[in-house]
Design an enzyme around this catalytic site. Structure first.
Site, PDB file in Angstrom:
ATOM      1  N   GLU A 181      72.859  42.063   7.746  1.00  0.00           N
ATOM      2  CA  GLU A 181      73.274  40.890   6.801  1.00  0.00           C
ATOM      3  C   GLU A 181      74.606  40.757   6.110  1.00  0.00           C
ATOM      4  O   GLU A 181      74.531  41.201   4.926  1.00  0.00           O
ATOM      5  CB  GLU A 181      72.044  40.808   6.117  1.00  0.00           C
ATOM      6  CG  GLU A 181      71.968  39.373   5.001  1.00  0.00           C
ATOM      7  CD  GLU A 181      70.717  39.591   3.734  1.00  0.00           C
ATOM      8  OE1 GLU A 181      70.429  40.518   3.791  1.00  0.00           O
ATOM      9  OE2 GLU A 181      70.499  38.303   3.364  1.00  0.00           O
ATOM     10  N   LYS A 223      71.368  38.793  10.506  1.00  0.00           N
ATOM     11  CA  LYS A 223      71.035  37.904   9.312  1.00  0.00           C
ATOM     12  C   LYS A 223      72.152  37.101   8.683  1.00  0.00           C
ATOM     13  O   LYS A 223      72.961  37.646   7.741  1.00  0.00           O
ATOM     14  CB  LYS A 223      70.220  38.438   8.067  1.00  0.00           C
ATOM     15  CG  LYS A 223      69.551  37.692   7.065  1.00  0.00           C
ATOM     16  CD  LYS A 223      68.245  38.255   6.358  1.00  0.00           C
ATOM     17  CE  LYS A 223      68.009  37.621   5.139  1.00  0.00           C
ATOM     18  NZ  LYS A 223      66.625  37.854   4.887  1.00  0.00           N
TER      19      LYS A 223
HETATM   20  P1  13P Z   1      66.943  34.356   0.191  1.00  0.00           P
HETATM   21  O1  13P Z   1      66.467  33.716   1.264  1.00  0.00           O
HETATM   22  O2  13P Z   1      66.325  33.891  -1.014  1.00  0.00           O
HETATM   23  O3  13P Z   1      68.479  34.221   0.203  1.00  0.00           O
HETATM   24  O4  13P Z   1      66.686  35.814   0.561  1.00  0.00           O
HETATM   25  C1  13P Z   1      67.006  36.470   1.896  1.00  0.00           C
HETATM   26  C2  13P Z   1      66.923  37.956   1.622  1.00  0.00           C
HETATM   27  O5  13P Z   1      68.165  38.239   2.091  1.00  0.00           O
HETATM   28  C3  13P Z   1      65.946  38.798   1.081  1.00  0.00           C
HETATM   29  O6  13P Z   1      65.939  39.706   2.159  1.00  0.00           O
END
Ligand code: 13P
Length: 337
Positions: A174, A216
């Site tokens: 991510e 992500k």
């Molecule tokens: P959000 O959708 O609130 O940005 O959160 C995603 C996240 O990375 C939590 O694991």
């Protein structure tokens, strides 16, 4: 199941991931800020509400949990993890221990929690956890993100990805380019491109199997304080463009974070990408806020509000499940309201 089977199941058409990995202190802070009373069971009650929402498995393929949640028991004393597995939902873990200051940088950050990770991952795999998620956060500002911060974070994400695969677990990598600031969508595009390029270089170096990896990602957006806000079609176009340039087709899927966007925008942007483009990867969601904002406000830590909060969660999951296949419309939102 191989890691590429797990990765493909996570992005099954019409399904996405619910990110529930806010740790207890951050959760309690949010609850208190919303005006609700916080008690010793709040975090457990909220986790139980989320994980046992009726029909969630129609639209949710996986749930990202904290270490506390994977070991948690519900109010009857039954393990929550077992219930999630019984629903056919794949449990995931955020083994991350928070962002810390990157030494030698001007307030840039890197994720912590690498110590003992190999052993922790082996235990999670034994428990039935199917995937990990590890975040890097890049703030756009004067001179940031620096090449140093991008490279340091790419290396850490790639190490976690390699260790996850060694344990038979799918890594979700991510690299979040944050929404905050007055930058234009063009700046967000350029930074996102640089971040993704470095991330994939590091994954290659660390011998990460892309077929068993998910990304992500953040969308390419105008900064929240930018006076000119790009419309939905432009966000979809720019996001798809940067992914086509920098994300190999071997990646089975890209799941978005909502990152502070409104619920409506998070859904509309995802839908536009899927409805308008023919893409080599599945594009779906891995939302926390855009799934849980309304349910949390409805719940306000009161048992009698659980059914209404779960119904609201189911509705948002359904809207995003439809957006994951380009079949969402605004009329569906209004019909439910
Ligand atoms: P959000 O959708 O609130 O940005 O959160 C995603 C996240 O990375 C939590 O694991």
């Amino acid at each position: 199941m191989t890691i590429s089977d797990i990765a493909r199941r996570l992005v099954h058409p019409g399904k996405g991931i619910m990110a529930a990995d806010r740790p207890a202190p951050a959760f309690n802070e949010l609850l208190a800020a919303g005006g609700s009373t916080v008690d010793e069971h709040s975090y457990r009650n909220w986790s139980q509400l989320l994980f046992s929402a009726p029909g969630l498995n129609e639209y949710v393929s996986g749930i990202i949990m904290t270490d506390e949640q994977v070991r948690m028991r519900d109010s009857q004393g039954d393990p929550l993890l077992e219930q999630v597995l019984a629903e056919g939902i794949i449990p995931g873990i955020s083994p991350f221990r928070g962002l810390v200051k990157l030494a030698g940088s001007a307030d840039e950050t890197v994720g912590s929690g690498l110590d003992g990770l190999r052993e922790r991952l082996a235990e999670y795999a034994e428990m039935g956890v199917g995937f990990t998620k590890w975040r890097a956060a890049f703030q756009i500002g004067t001179g940031t993100p620096s090449d140093y911060a991008i490279a340091a974070n790419a290396y850490v994400m790639a190490q976690v990805a390699a260790l996850s695969q060694e344990a038979g677990i799918v890594p979700i990598v991510e690299p979040e380019v944050m929404l905050w600031g007055d930058h234009t969508i063009e700046t967000c595009f350029a930074i996102t491109e640089r971040v993704l390029a470095r991330t994939f270089e590091a994954l290659y170096l660390h011998r990460v199997e892309l077929e068993g990896t998910l990304v992500k990602a953040s969308m390419v957006l105008s900064g929240d304080e930018c006076p000119v806000q790009a419309d939905v079609d432009t966000v979809a176009e720019q996001t798809v463009k940067v992914f086509r340039r920098q994300i190999p087709a071997a990646i089975p899927g890209i799941v978005f974070l909502s990152g502070g966007q409104s619920d409506w925008h998070a859904t509309a942007h995802l839908n536009a990408m899927n409805a308008q483009y023919d893409l080599p990867w599945a594009l779906s969601f891995s939302y926390a806020r855009a799934l849980q904002r309304v349910p949390m406000a409805l719940w306000s830590n009161r048992a009698e509000n659980v059914p209404a909060a779960q119904a609201a969660l189911h509705h948002r999951a359904k809207m995003n499940g439809l957006a994951a296949v380009g079949l969402w419309t605004d009329a569906l939102e209004n019909a439910a309201a």
